[in-house]
Design an enzyme around this catalytic site. Structure first.
Site, PDB file in Angstrom:
ATOM      1  N   TYR A   1       0.815  -1.219   0.000  1.00  0.00           N
ATOM      2  CA  TYR A   1       0.000   0.000   0.000  1.00  0.00           C
ATOM      3  C   TYR A   1       0.848   1.268   0.000  1.00  0.00           C
ATOM      4  CZ  TYR A   1      -3.745  -3.182   1.593  1.00  0.00           C
ATOM      5  OH  TYR A   1      -4.653  -4.209   1.735  1.00  0.00           O
TER       6      TYR A   1
ATOM      7  N   HIS B   1       0.978 -11.697   2.231  1.00  0.00           N
ATOM      8  CA  HIS B   1      -0.065 -10.920   1.563  1.00  0.00           C
ATOM      9  C   HIS B   1      -0.827 -11.702   0.493  1.00  0.00           C
ATOM     10  CE1 HIS B   1      -1.168  -6.617  -0.011  1.00  0.00           C
ATOM     11  NE2 HIS B   1      -2.216  -7.380   0.151  1.00  0.00           N
TER      12      HIS B   1
END
Length: 267
Positions: free
Chosen positions: A41, A102
Site C-alpha cells: 500500500y 499478503h
C-alpha cells in the site's frame, strides 16, 4: 482470536499522504482500534504517523500489515526478512499485532515466505501469524509448513461472495477470517435484498453488509473509506443487529462477485 472490539477495523488501501494520515487518525479517534495496512500500500509511514498523533494507548490498538504480495519482486528468505524489518521501521513500532503473507503466487511462495513470518512470531516481535488470499489447499500446505496455528486468514468477503467453503474449513480451527472489500467496492448498493433490509432497519446499505459479516462467528470486517462521514456510518454496524429473517435473506443471495480476481488464480 481477534477480540470483539477489534472485529470492525479500518482498511487503509490508498490512504496516503497528509490526507491519509488525517483519515486514519480520525478513525482511531472515532473508536476504530484495528488498523490494516500492507507493504504494497505504500502507507505504513502514514499509519505510524496517525498512531503517534492520537492519544490512544498503543496497547489498545491492533495493527496489522502484510508482506510478499505476488506483485513484489521474486521472494527469497533475505527479501522477506528485509521487508519485515522495513515495515517495523516505517510503522515506527517495536511490535506488530498481526503479520500476513499478503498474496502468494503458487506453492513456492508459501514455502519461502511463511516460515520466515512464523519465526518472527516465535521471536516475540509479532503477536499473530496471518495469511491472505490463501485457498483451502494453501491452508493445508501452511499447516504442514509451520508448527503454529494460522491466526487469521484475510480474503475478500461480502454478501456477494460469502466464502462458504473457507468458513466451513475454518470452523473447527482458531483461525479468524478477516474480510476485505466487505462492501464489494460499492456493489452492495445495487442489491435489492440489501436495500430492502437497510430500509427496514433504518440504516444505509454498507451497515447492513457489515452487520451481516459481524453476525458470522470468527469474522472481522475491515472497510476502507476516506470519508469521515462514512467512517462514522460504518462504525454503526457494531450497534446494528439484524434479525434472523434479515440474515437468512442475505445468506440466500445467489451471486458470485469478485472484486479481486487475477486470471491465474484458481480459487
Amino acid at each position: 482470536m481477534i477480540q470483539s472490539e477489534m472485529r470492525l477495523g479500518l482498511g487503509t488501501y490508498s490512504l496516503t499522504g497528509d490526507d491519509g494520515v488525517e483519515t486514519i487518525k480520525t478513525a482511531i479517534e472515532h473508536g476504530y482500534r484495528h488498523i490494516d495496512t500492507a507493504r504494497l500500500y505504500g502507507n505504513e509511514e502514514e499509519v505510524g504517523e496517525a498512531i503517534d498523533a492520537t492519544d490512544v494507548d498503543r496497547d489498545d490498538l491492533f495493527v496489522a500489515t502484510k508482506v510478499a504480495h505476488f506483485e513484489e519482486p521474486e521472494k527469497t528468505t533475505e527479501y522477506v526478512e528485509r521487508a519485515i524489518d522495513e515495515s517495523f521501521e516505517k510503522l515506527g513500532l517495536d511490535r506488530i499485532d498481526l503479520l500476513y503473507h499478503h498474496w502468494p503466487r503458487g506453492q513456492a511462495d508459501i514455502e519461502t515466505v511463511l516460515p520466515v513470518l512464523a519465526d518472527r512470531v516465535d521471536d516475540g516481535h509479532v503477536d499473530n501469524l496471518g495469511v491472505s488470499n490463501y485457498t483451502v489447499a494453501d491452508l493445508e500446505l501452511a499447516d504442514d509448513l509451520v508448527d503454529r496455528p494460522i491466526d487469521a486468514l484475510q480474503v475478500e468477503m461480502h454478501p456477494l461472495l460469502q466464502q462458504d467453503e473457507l468458513r466451513a474449513f475454518l470452523a473447527d480451527t482458531d483461525t479468524d477470517l478477516v474480510a476485505y472489500s466487505p462492501l464489494a467496492q460499492g456493489a452492495v448498493f445495487d442489491v435489492d435484498v440489501i436495500s430492502d433490509i437497510a430500509a427496514k432497519n433504518g440504516v444505509p446499505e454498507p451497515v447492513v453488509s457489515l452487520a451481516w459479516l459481524l453476525s458470522k462467528e470468527g469474522v472481522t470486517a475491515i472497510p476502507r473509506t476516506s470519508s469521515v462521514d462514512h467512517l462514522r456510518e460504518n462504525f454503526g454496524a457494531l450497534e446494528t443487529e439484524l434479525d434472523a429473517e434479515d440474515l437468512d435473506r442475505i445468506d440466500a443471495i445467489e451471486r458470485t462477485h469478485r472484486c479481486e480476481d487475477p486470471d491465474w488464480m484458481t480459487w
